[in-house]
Design an enzyme around this catalytic site. Structure first.
Site, short mmCIF file in Angstrom:
data_model
loop_
_atom_site.label_atom_id
_atom_site.label_comp_id
_atom_site.label_asym_id
_atom_site.label_seq_id
_atom_site.Cartn_x
_atom_site.Cartn_y
_atom_site.Cartn_z
CG MET A 1 -2.22 -0.98 1.07
SD MET A 1 -3.29 -1.03 1.92
CE MET A 1 -2.90 -0.70 3.32
CE LYS B 1 3.59 -4.60 11.85
NZ LYS B 1 2.50 -3.72 10.63
CG ASP B 2 0.99 -6.93 8.30
OD1 ASP B 2 0.26 -6.50 8.34
OD2 ASP B 2 1.47 -6.65 7.27
CD GLN C 1 -5.74 -3.63 2.47
OE1 GLN C 1 -6.31 -4.16 1.61
NE2 GLN C 1 -4.81 -3.46 3.46
CD GLU D 1 15.95 -0.90 5.17
OE1 GLU D 1 15.97 -2.08 4.42
OE2 GLU D 1 16.62 -0.06 4.13
N GLY D 2 10.68 -2.60 5.46
CA GLY D 2 9.37 -4.23 5.69
C GLY D 2 9.54 -4.50 4.12
CG HIS D 3 6.90 -1.74 2.17
ND1 HIS D 3 6.58 -0.47 3.18
CD2 HIS D 3 5.81 -2.47 2.28
CE1 HIS D 3 5.68 -0.45 3.22
NE2 HIS D 3 4.70 -1.72 3.13
CG MET E 1 10.71 -1.14 10.45
SD MET E 1 11.55 -0.09 8.78
CE MET E 1 13.20 -0.13 9.59
NE ARG F 1 -2.96 1.57 10.23
CZ ARG F 1 -3.86 0.65 8.94
NH1 ARG F 1 -2.98 -0.53 8.87
NH2 ARG F 1 -4.95 1.12 8.32
P1 AMP Z 1 1.76 -3.21 3.71
O1 AMP Z 1 2.27 -1.87 2.32
O2 AMP Z 1 0.94 -2.15 4.66
O3 AMP Z 1 0.12 -3.57 3.00
O4 AMP Z 1 2.90 -4.05 3.55
C1 AMP Z 1 2.76 -4.31 2.13
C2 AMP Z 1 3.62 -5.82 2.40
O5 AMP Z 1 4.54 -5.64 3.30
C3 AMP Z 1 2.63 -6.66 3.41
O6 AMP Z 1 3.47 -8.57 2.89
C4 AMP Z 1 3.23 -7.21 4.18
O7 AMP Z 1 3.12 -7.92 5.47
C5 AMP Z 1 4.58 -6.37 4.60
N1 AMP Z 1 5.17 -5.50 5.58
C6 AMP Z 1 4.73 -4.63 6.23
N2 AMP Z 1 5.47 -3.81 6.83
C7 AMP Z 1 6.50 -5.42 7.53
C8 AMP Z 1 7.92 -5.60 8.56
N3 AMP Z 1 7.56 -4.79 8.90
N4 AMP Z 1 8.63 -6.26 8.07
C9 AMP Z 1 8.20 -7.04 6.97
N5 AMP Z 1 6.96 -7.44 6.26
C10 AMP Z 1 6.24 -5.92 5.92
#
Ligand code: AMP
Length: 282
Positions: free
Chosen positions: A30, A149-150, A61, A35-37, A184, A187
């Site tokens: 999104m 994380k999710d 969602q 760094e997670g992404h 990370m 939000r």
């Molecule tokens: P989002 O942009 O929040 O929908 O997240 C996109 C993808 O990045 C999803 O698969 C999340 O689980 C993953 N993600 C978000 N935060 C982290 C994190 N801290 N470490 C690893 N993956 C993450």
């Protein structure tokens, strides 16, 4: 790096790559990348000949009253980060492109979405699995990467892929944390310096749960009691849930056998944060 905004063009490019024998790796996001992404993208870079990401703040969602309108967005920065990490194609559709007039079909994974976030965010996972199913039909990946994380989202997507016989390998990637342990999240930007400090109790509490497990504690109630206690020390923290579940079915468990998931969702002020840890016998 190519930026594609229409479904038709994305499908055409993916079809072309497939016909050239390329392995397509896909990371849906999104945006407001951190760094997670980027760790998902680095892994995708290794696993695919072509790395596609999507940046789409998916309206369906978000439950009414949630932060869809305020969700942080910074396309310019996201594109620069994606390019740097070696993304080949960034798919950035509009909401109208994904949900044209008359849209009325959804994908619902029934059981693993019931507990945890399914209780406080009714409809959330239907929105997630529906958009991910659509993105899979648009990007046509061989491999898709999601963050642990999710955790519940990852399990729901794995279930959907299995149940609908989608020919896609789903890979879970460990949670990336700040140096002080905070998971990370896009939000996290909502947190003031003070609230951010308070949010550290989440991971601290999970580590305490893990420590008790390592010391031989197997009663979920006893572990949960300690975990909750650590979070409740921080006054503005309001617990949505703290649970110990079977890591496959996501049903609550009383007595831990070989492995378990401690999952939590906590509101720090107005910001709802989630985190989790897997307990496993060594
Ligand atoms: P989002 O942009 O929040 O929908 O997240 C996109 C993808 O990045 C999803 O698969 C999340 O689980 C993953 N993600 C978000 N935060 C982290 C994190 N801290 N470490 C690893 N993956 C993450």
């Amino acid at each position: 790096m190519e930026v594609i905004t229409t479904v038709k063009e994305m499908q055409r490019r993916s079809e072309q790559q497939r016909q050239e024998g390329m392995v397509i790796a896909f990371v849906p996001t999104m945006g407001y990348l951190h760094e997670g992404h980027l760790s998902l993208m680095r892994e995708g870079r290794k696993r695919g000949d072509v790395l596609v990401i999507s940046i789409f703040v998916n309206p369906t969602q978000f439950v009414p009253g949630e932060d869809y309108g305020q969700y942080p967005r910074d396309m310019k920065r996201d594109l620069a980060l994606s390019q740097k990490v070696g993304v080949d194609i960034c798919f950035t559709p509009s909401a109208q492109e994904i949900y044209p007039d008359g849209f009325q079909t959804s994908v619902e994974v029934e059981q693993v979405t019931q507990n945890l976030c399914g209780i406080s965010r009714p409809g959330h996972f239907r929105g997630v699995t529906t958009v991910v199913a659509k993105l899979f039909n648009i990007v046509k990946p061989h491999v898709a990467l999601f963050g642990q994380k999710d955790y519940q989202q990852l399990i729901a997507i794995k279930r959907m892929v299995k149940d609908l016989t989608m020919d896609i390998e789903v890979i879970g990637i460990p949670t990336v944390r700040e140096s002080d342990g905070l998971a990370m999240s896009s939000r996290n930007t909502y947190l003031t310096a003070k609230k951010r400090k308070e949010a550290l109790s989440l991971y601290r509490s999970l580590l305490k749960g893990e420590e008790l497990f390592r010391q031989g504690e197997r009663s979920a109630a006893k572990i949960l009691n300690e975990v909750r206690g650590i979070i409740e020390e921080e006054k503005p923290a309001v617990i949505d849930y703290v649970k110990i579940c079977d890591p496959h079915t996501l049903e609550d468990i009383d007595e831990i056998k070989n492995e378990a998931l401690i999952a939590l969702a906590v509101k720090i002020g107005k910001t709802r944060l989630i985190d989790n840890i897997i307990l496993k016998e060594e």
